[in-house]
Design a protein around this motif. Sequence first.
Motif, PDB file in Angstrom:
ATOM      1  N   THR A 138       0.810  -1.215   0.000  1.00  0.00           N
ATOM      2  CA  THR A 138       0.000   0.000   0.000  1.00  0.00           C
ATOM      3  C   THR A 138       0.846   1.270   0.000  1.00  0.00           C
ATOM      4  O   THR A 138       0.308   2.362  -0.161  1.00  0.00           O
ATOM      5  CB  THR A 138      -0.931   0.015   1.227  1.00  0.00           C
ATOM      6  N   ASP A 139       2.163   1.129   0.175  1.00  0.00           N
ATOM      7  CA  ASP A 139       3.043   2.295   0.121  1.00  0.00           C
ATOM      8  C   ASP A 139       3.589   2.539  -1.284  1.00  0.00           C
ATOM      9  O   ASP A 139       4.374   3.473  -1.500  1.00  0.00           O
ATOM     10  CB  ASP A 139       4.204   2.141   1.096  1.00  0.00           C
ATOM     11  N   ARG A 183      -1.070  -0.743  -5.662  1.00  0.00           N
ATOM     12  CA  ARG A 183      -1.722  -0.731  -4.346  1.00  0.00           C
ATOM     13  C   ARG A 183      -3.032  -1.518  -4.402  1.00  0.00           C
ATOM     14  O   ARG A 183      -3.336  -2.310  -3.502  1.00  0.00           O
ATOM     15  CB  ARG A 183      -1.995   0.713  -3.892  1.00  0.00           C
ATOM     16  N   SER A 231      -2.385  -5.303  -4.707  1.00  0.00           N
ATOM     17  CA  SER A 231      -1.935  -5.872  -3.442  1.00  0.00           C
ATOM     18  C   SER A 231      -3.094  -6.071  -2.479  1.00  0.00           C
ATOM     19  O   SER A 231      -3.170  -7.083  -1.775  1.00  0.00           O
ATOM     20  CB  SER A 231      -0.872  -4.972  -2.816  1.00  0.00           C
ATOM     21  N   LEU A 232      -4.019  -5.122  -2.436  1.00  0.00           N
ATOM     22  CA  LEU A 232      -5.171  -5.254  -1.555  1.00  0.00           C
ATOM     23  C   LEU A 232      -6.094  -6.383  -1.999  1.00  0.00           C
ATOM     24  O   LEU A 232      -6.772  -7.002  -1.177  1.00  0.00           O
ATOM     25  CB  LEU A 232      -5.934  -3.933  -1.494  1.00  0.00           C
ATOM     26  N   ASP A 236      -6.320  -1.480   7.942  1.00  0.00           N
ATOM     27  CA  ASP A 236      -6.005  -0.110   7.536  1.00  0.00           C
ATOM     28  C   ASP A 236      -7.133   0.871   7.812  1.00  0.00           C
ATOM     29  O   ASP A 236      -6.893   2.068   7.993  1.00  0.00           O
ATOM     30  CB  ASP A 236      -5.652  -0.076   6.043  1.00  0.00           C
ATOM     31  N   ALA A 264      -9.731  -0.303  -0.328  1.00  0.00           N
ATOM     32  CA  ALA A 264      -9.195  -0.255  -1.687  1.00  0.00           C
ATOM     33  C   ALA A 264      -9.480   1.094  -2.338  1.00  0.00           C
ATOM     34  O   ALA A 264      -8.626   1.650  -3.037  1.00  0.00           O
ATOM     35  CB  ALA A 264      -9.784  -1.386  -2.520  1.00  0.00           C
ATOM     36  N   ALA A 316      -7.143   3.647  -0.979  1.00  0.00           N
ATOM     37  CA  ALA A 316      -5.800   3.457  -1.537  1.00  0.00           C
ATOM     38  C   ALA A 316      -5.687   3.984  -2.959  1.00  0.00           C
ATOM     39  O   ALA A 316      -4.580   4.305  -3.417  1.00  0.00           O
ATOM     40  CB  ALA A 316      -5.425   1.977  -1.497  1.00  0.00           C
ATOM     41  N   ARG A 353      -1.138   6.811  -1.396  1.00  0.00           N
ATOM     42  CA  ARG A 353      -0.464   5.682  -0.753  1.00  0.00           C
ATOM     43  C   ARG A 353      -0.590   5.726   0.764  1.00  0.00           C
ATOM     44  O   ARG A 353      -0.919   6.763   1.346  1.00  0.00           O
ATOM     45  CB  ARG A 353       1.002   5.643  -1.168  1.00  0.00           C
TER      46      ARG A 353
END
Length: 312
Positions: free
Chosen positions: A144-145, A152, A155-156, A164, A192, A195, A199
Amino acid sequence: MSMSTVPRVSIGLPVYNGENFLAQALDALLGQSFTDLELIISDNASTDATAEICRRYAAQDERIRYVRQPRNLGGARNQAIVGEMARGELFKLAAHDDLYGRDLIARCVEVLDAHPDVVLCHADMAFIDASGEIIGRYDYTMATDSPSAPERFRSLLRTDGGDDEYGVIRTEVLRRVRAVDSYHNPGRPYVAEIALHGRFEQVPELLYFRRDHPDRGDRSPTISALCARMDPRRASHSNVRLLGEYVLGYFRAVHRAPLSTADRVACYRHLVGWLASRAANRSWRVARGGGRLAWRVPTPEVDVALPERPLP
Protein backbone atom coordinates in the motif's frame (compact mmCIF):
# COMPACT_ATOMS: atom_id res chain seq x y z
CA MET A 1 -10.89 22.08 24.38
CA SER A 2 -14.13 24.03 23.86
CA MET A 3 -16.59 23.10 21.14
CA SER A 4 -15.65 26.33 19.30
CA THR A 5 -12.07 25.06 18.89
CA VAL A 6 -11.53 22.83 15.86
CA PRO A 7 -9.33 19.85 16.80
CA ARG A 8 -6.54 18.59 14.57
CA VAL A 9 -7.66 14.94 14.84
CA SER A 10 -11.15 13.49 15.17
CA ILE A 11 -11.47 9.97 16.60
CA GLY A 12 -14.72 8.20 15.78
CA LEU A 13 -15.83 5.36 18.02
CA PRO A 14 -19.06 3.58 17.01
CA VAL A 15 -20.21 1.18 19.71
CA TYR A 16 -22.99 -1.27 20.50
CA ASN A 17 -23.14 -3.10 23.84
CA GLY A 18 -19.46 -2.54 24.56
CA GLU A 19 -19.49 -2.43 28.36
CA ASN A 20 -16.84 -5.14 28.77
CA PHE A 21 -13.95 -3.27 27.12
CA LEU A 22 -15.19 0.27 26.43
CA ALA A 23 -13.60 1.96 29.44
CA GLN A 24 -10.19 0.50 28.59
CA ALA A 25 -10.45 1.77 25.00
CA LEU A 26 -11.51 5.22 26.18
CA ASP A 27 -8.56 5.39 28.58
CA ALA A 28 -6.17 4.45 25.77
CA LEU A 29 -7.61 7.03 23.37
CA LEU A 30 -7.95 9.89 25.84
CA GLY A 31 -4.48 9.11 27.22
CA GLN A 32 -2.75 9.68 23.88
CA SER A 33 0.38 11.82 23.93
CA PHE A 34 -1.18 13.77 21.05
CA THR A 35 -3.90 15.81 22.77
CA ASP A 36 -5.32 18.08 20.05
CA LEU A 37 -8.22 15.76 19.36
CA GLU A 38 -11.90 15.13 19.80
CA LEU A 39 -13.49 11.76 20.53
CA ILE A 40 -16.86 11.19 18.89
CA ILE A 41 -18.85 8.27 20.32
CA SER A 42 -21.99 7.03 18.58
CA ASP A 43 -23.89 4.60 20.79
CA ASN A 44 -26.05 2.40 18.57
CA ALA A 45 -28.93 2.08 21.08
CA SER A 46 -26.96 -0.19 23.40
CA THR A 47 -28.92 -2.17 25.99
CA ASP A 48 -26.08 -2.68 28.48
CA ALA A 49 -24.06 -0.18 30.54
CA THR A 50 -22.46 1.47 27.48
CA ALA A 51 -24.49 4.69 27.81
CA GLU A 52 -23.63 5.04 31.50
CA ILE A 53 -19.92 4.59 30.80
CA CYS A 54 -19.95 7.11 27.95
CA ARG A 55 -21.81 9.76 29.93
CA ARG A 56 -19.42 9.35 32.86
CA TYR A 57 -16.38 9.88 30.66
CA ALA A 58 -18.02 12.76 28.74
CA ALA A 59 -18.69 14.57 32.01
CA GLN A 60 -14.96 14.43 32.84
CA ASP A 61 -13.40 15.22 29.46
CA GLU A 62 -14.71 18.03 27.25
CA ARG A 63 -13.06 16.51 24.19
CA ILE A 64 -15.76 13.82 24.09
CA ARG A 65 -18.87 14.25 21.93
CA TYR A 66 -21.39 11.54 22.81
CA VAL A 67 -24.54 10.79 20.83
CA ARG A 68 -26.98 7.94 21.40
CA GLN A 69 -29.04 6.60 18.51
CA PRO A 70 -32.75 6.07 19.21
CA ARG A 71 -32.65 2.61 17.61
CA ASN A 72 -30.12 0.10 16.28
CA LEU A 73 -29.09 1.44 12.88
CA GLY A 74 -26.60 -1.33 12.16
CA GLY A 75 -22.83 -1.14 12.32
CA ALA A 76 -22.35 0.39 8.87
CA ARG A 77 -24.57 3.41 9.44
CA ASN A 78 -23.25 3.90 12.97
CA GLN A 79 -19.70 3.98 11.62
CA ALA A 80 -20.66 6.47 8.93
CA ILE A 81 -22.16 8.79 11.53
CA VAL A 82 -18.90 9.32 13.43
CA GLY A 83 -17.16 10.17 10.15
CA GLU A 84 -19.86 12.68 9.25
CA MET A 85 -19.53 14.35 12.64
CA ALA A 86 -15.74 14.71 12.39
CA ARG A 87 -14.40 18.27 12.44
CA GLY A 88 -10.68 17.56 12.39
CA GLU A 89 -8.28 17.68 9.48
CA LEU A 90 -7.43 14.04 10.23
CA PHE A 91 -9.71 11.18 11.26
CA LYS A 92 -9.19 7.89 13.06
CA LEU A 93 -11.78 5.14 13.37
CA ALA A 94 -11.55 3.26 16.68
CA ALA A 95 -13.14 0.09 18.03
CA HIS A 96 -14.46 -0.13 21.58
CA ASP A 97 -12.65 -3.42 22.25
CA ASP A 98 -9.17 -2.59 20.94
CA LEU A 99 -6.25 -0.90 22.71
CA TYR A 100 -3.89 1.80 21.48
CA GLY A 101 -0.30 2.63 22.38
CA ARG A 102 0.15 6.08 23.89
CA ASP A 103 2.05 7.46 20.86
CA LEU A 104 -0.08 5.91 18.10
CA ILE A 105 -1.76 9.09 16.92
CA ALA A 106 1.34 11.23 17.41
CA ARG A 107 3.45 8.94 15.22
CA CYS A 108 0.81 8.78 12.49
CA VAL A 109 0.37 12.55 12.44
CA GLU A 110 4.13 13.01 12.13
CA VAL A 111 4.18 10.80 9.02
CA LEU A 112 1.19 12.53 7.43
CA ASP A 113 2.73 15.95 8.07
CA ALA A 114 6.04 14.89 6.56
CA HIS A 115 4.53 13.22 3.47
CA PRO A 116 1.68 15.15 1.82
CA ASP A 117 1.15 12.35 -0.72
CA VAL A 118 0.31 9.83 2.04
CA VAL A 119 -3.45 9.65 2.65
CA LEU A 120 -3.48 7.10 5.50
CA CYS A 121 -1.02 6.07 8.19
CA HIS A 122 -1.21 3.22 10.67
CA ALA A 123 1.19 1.35 12.95
CA ASP A 124 2.26 -2.22 13.53
CA MET A 125 -0.38 -4.44 15.11
CA ALA A 126 -0.51 -7.21 17.69
CA PHE A 127 -3.38 -9.42 18.78
CA ILE A 128 -4.42 -9.40 22.42
CA ASP A 129 -6.82 -11.65 24.31
CA ALA A 130 -9.72 -10.64 26.53
CA SER A 131 -7.35 -9.86 29.42
CA GLY A 132 -5.08 -7.69 27.26
CA GLU A 133 -2.21 -10.15 26.92
CA ILE A 134 -0.42 -10.31 23.57
CA ILE A 135 -1.13 -13.59 21.77
CA GLY A 136 0.35 -12.82 18.35
CA ARG A 137 1.73 -10.17 16.04
CA TYR A 138 0.59 -9.31 12.53
CA ASP A 139 3.05 -9.10 9.64
CA TYR A 140 2.00 -6.31 7.25
CA THR A 141 3.06 -7.31 3.75
CA MET A 142 0.74 -5.31 1.49
CA ALA A 143 2.24 -2.89 -1.02
CA THR A 144 0.00 0.00 0.00
CA ASP A 145 3.04 2.29 0.12
CA SER A 146 3.65 1.90 -3.62
CA PRO A 147 3.53 5.10 -5.70
CA SER A 148 1.47 3.14 -8.25
CA ALA A 149 -2.31 3.13 -7.67
CA PRO A 150 -2.81 -0.12 -9.68
CA GLU A 151 -0.11 -1.84 -7.61
CA ARG A 152 -1.72 -0.73 -4.35
CA PHE A 153 -5.06 -2.00 -5.63
CA ARG A 154 -3.58 -5.30 -6.81
CA SER A 155 -1.94 -5.87 -3.44
CA LEU A 156 -5.17 -5.25 -1.56
CA LEU A 157 -6.92 -7.78 -3.79
CA ARG A 158 -4.27 -10.46 -3.55
CA THR A 159 -2.87 -10.14 -0.01
CA ASP A 160 -4.71 -11.21 3.12
CA GLY A 161 -5.21 -9.13 6.22
CA GLY A 162 -4.71 -5.59 7.35
CA ASP A 163 -6.75 -3.24 9.54
CA ASP A 164 -6.00 -0.11 7.54
CA GLU A 165 -9.48 1.30 8.08
CA TYR A 166 -8.39 1.92 11.69
CA GLY A 167 -5.45 4.09 10.65
CA VAL A 168 -5.31 7.90 10.66
CA ILE A 169 -6.72 9.21 7.38
CA ARG A 170 -6.98 12.67 5.88
CA THR A 171 -10.61 13.71 6.43
CA GLU A 172 -10.86 15.22 2.96
CA VAL A 173 -10.13 11.78 1.50
CA LEU A 174 -12.59 10.12 3.86
CA ARG A 175 -15.30 12.44 2.55
CA ARG A 176 -14.47 11.60 -1.09
CA VAL A 177 -14.91 7.83 -0.77
CA ARG A 178 -18.10 5.86 -0.33
CA ALA A 179 -18.85 5.01 3.31
CA VAL A 180 -18.35 1.41 4.38
CA ASP A 181 -21.25 -0.76 3.18
CA SER A 182 -22.98 -3.80 4.69
CA TYR A 183 -22.39 -6.55 2.11
CA HIS A 184 -19.84 -9.36 2.61
CA ASN A 185 -16.45 -8.11 3.82
CA PRO A 186 -17.26 -4.42 3.19
CA GLY A 187 -14.07 -3.06 4.70
CA ARG A 188 -11.95 -4.39 1.86
CA PRO A 189 -13.48 -2.43 -1.08
CA TYR A 190 -13.67 0.57 1.27
CA VAL A 191 -9.93 0.45 1.99
CA ALA A 192 -9.19 -0.25 -1.69
CA GLU A 193 -10.99 2.92 -2.69
CA ILE A 194 -9.02 4.95 -0.15
CA ALA A 195 -5.80 3.46 -1.54
CA LEU A 196 -6.75 4.63 -5.02
CA HIS A 197 -6.56 8.21 -3.72
CA GLY A 198 -3.00 7.89 -2.44
CA ARG A 199 -0.46 5.68 -0.75
CA PHE A 200 -0.36 4.45 2.86
CA GLU A 201 2.50 4.40 5.34
CA GLN A 202 3.07 2.01 8.22
CA VAL A 203 4.80 3.20 11.41
CA PRO A 204 7.24 0.39 12.38
CA GLU A 205 6.27 0.48 16.06
CA LEU A 206 3.90 -1.83 17.93
CA LEU A 207 1.17 0.67 18.79
CA TYR A 208 -2.14 -0.94 17.78
CA PHE A 209 -3.62 -3.87 19.70
CA ARG A 210 -6.56 -5.71 18.18
CA ARG A 211 -8.52 -7.65 20.78
CA ASP A 212 -9.55 -11.19 19.87
CA HIS A 213 -12.53 -12.38 21.91
CA PRO A 214 -15.68 -14.48 21.32
CA ASP A 215 -18.09 -11.51 21.26
CA ARG A 216 -16.17 -9.45 18.71
CA GLY A 217 -18.59 -7.84 16.25
CA ASP A 218 -16.89 -9.17 13.12
CA ARG A 219 -17.38 -12.80 14.12
CA SER A 220 -20.34 -14.82 12.88
CA PRO A 221 -20.91 -18.35 11.58
CA THR A 222 -22.58 -17.18 8.37
CA ILE A 223 -22.16 -14.40 5.83
CA SER A 224 -25.78 -13.26 6.18
CA ALA A 225 -25.59 -13.05 9.98
CA LEU A 226 -22.39 -11.02 9.79
CA CYS A 227 -23.90 -8.63 7.25
CA ALA A 228 -27.05 -8.28 9.34
CA ARG A 229 -24.89 -6.84 12.12
CA MET A 230 -23.82 -4.13 9.70
CA ASP A 231 -27.42 -3.55 8.55
CA PRO A 232 -30.40 -5.44 10.04
CA ARG A 233 -32.13 -5.38 6.65
CA ARG A 234 -29.45 -7.71 5.32
CA ALA A 235 -30.86 -10.68 7.27
CA SER A 236 -33.12 -11.60 4.36
CA HIS A 237 -30.49 -11.17 1.63
CA SER A 238 -28.98 -14.22 -0.05
CA ASN A 239 -25.28 -15.04 -0.02
CA VAL A 240 -25.26 -14.61 -3.80
CA ARG A 241 -26.43 -11.01 -3.44
CA LEU A 242 -24.04 -10.26 -0.55
CA LEU A 243 -21.06 -11.67 -2.46
CA GLY A 244 -22.15 -10.02 -5.69
CA GLU A 245 -22.34 -6.59 -4.05
CA TYR A 246 -18.90 -7.20 -2.55
CA VAL A 247 -17.41 -7.71 -6.02
CA LEU A 248 -19.39 -4.78 -7.39
CA GLY A 249 -17.96 -2.64 -4.59
CA TYR A 250 -14.49 -3.00 -6.11
CA PHE A 251 -15.70 -2.04 -9.58
CA ARG A 252 -17.45 1.01 -8.17
CA ALA A 253 -14.33 1.99 -6.25
CA VAL A 254 -12.25 1.97 -9.44
CA HIS A 255 -14.96 3.83 -11.33
CA ARG A 256 -15.14 6.64 -8.76
CA ALA A 257 -11.43 7.05 -8.08
CA PRO A 258 -9.39 9.95 -9.56
CA LEU A 259 -7.30 7.78 -11.89
CA SER A 260 -5.78 8.21 -15.32
CA THR A 261 -7.27 6.11 -18.09
CA ALA A 262 -4.24 3.82 -18.09
CA ASP A 263 -4.38 3.29 -14.32
CA ARG A 264 -8.12 2.67 -14.39
CA VAL A 265 -7.73 0.03 -17.09
CA ALA A 266 -4.88 -1.59 -15.14
CA CYS A 267 -7.05 -1.76 -12.01
CA TYR A 268 -9.91 -3.36 -13.95
CA ARG A 269 -7.47 -5.93 -15.32
CA HIS A 270 -6.25 -6.76 -11.81
CA LEU A 271 -9.85 -7.09 -10.69
CA VAL A 272 -10.82 -9.44 -13.52
CA GLY A 273 -7.74 -11.57 -12.90
CA TRP A 274 -8.52 -11.75 -9.18
CA LEU A 275 -12.11 -12.78 -9.90
CA ALA A 276 -10.93 -15.52 -12.24
CA SER A 277 -8.57 -16.90 -9.60
CA ARG A 278 -11.26 -16.83 -6.90
CA ALA A 279 -13.74 -18.56 -9.19
CA ALA A 280 -11.17 -21.25 -9.98
CA ASN A 281 -10.44 -21.83 -6.29
CA ARG A 282 -14.06 -21.31 -5.21
CA SER A 283 -12.76 -19.47 -2.17
CA TRP A 284 -14.79 -16.79 -0.43
CA ARG A 285 -13.51 -16.49 3.09
CA VAL A 286 -15.47 -14.71 5.78
CA ALA A 287 -13.01 -12.60 7.73
CA ARG A 288 -12.35 -8.97 8.57
CA GLY A 289 -9.80 -7.24 6.40
CA GLY A 290 -10.18 -9.50 3.37
CA GLY A 291 -9.16 -12.87 4.72
CA ARG A 292 -7.10 -14.68 7.30
CA LEU A 293 -4.78 -12.42 9.24
CA ALA A 294 -1.29 -13.90 9.19
CA TRP A 295 0.28 -13.61 12.63
CA ARG A 296 3.24 -14.86 14.57
CA VAL A 297 3.95 -15.31 18.25
CA PRO A 298 5.82 -12.20 19.46
CA THR A 299 9.42 -12.50 20.53
CA PRO A 300 10.26 -11.79 24.19
CA GLU A 301 11.85 -8.43 23.40
CA VAL A 302 8.56 -6.88 22.22
CA ASP A 303 7.91 -3.90 24.47
CA VAL A 304 4.25 -2.93 24.78
CA ALA A 305 3.65 0.46 26.35
CA LEU A 306 -0.06 0.82 27.00
CA PRO A 307 -1.50 3.87 28.76
CA GLU A 308 -1.89 3.62 32.53
CA ARG A 309 -4.64 6.21 32.89
CA PRO A 310 -6.86 5.17 35.83
CA LEU A 311 -10.53 4.49 35.34
CA PRO A 312 -12.75 7.37 36.46
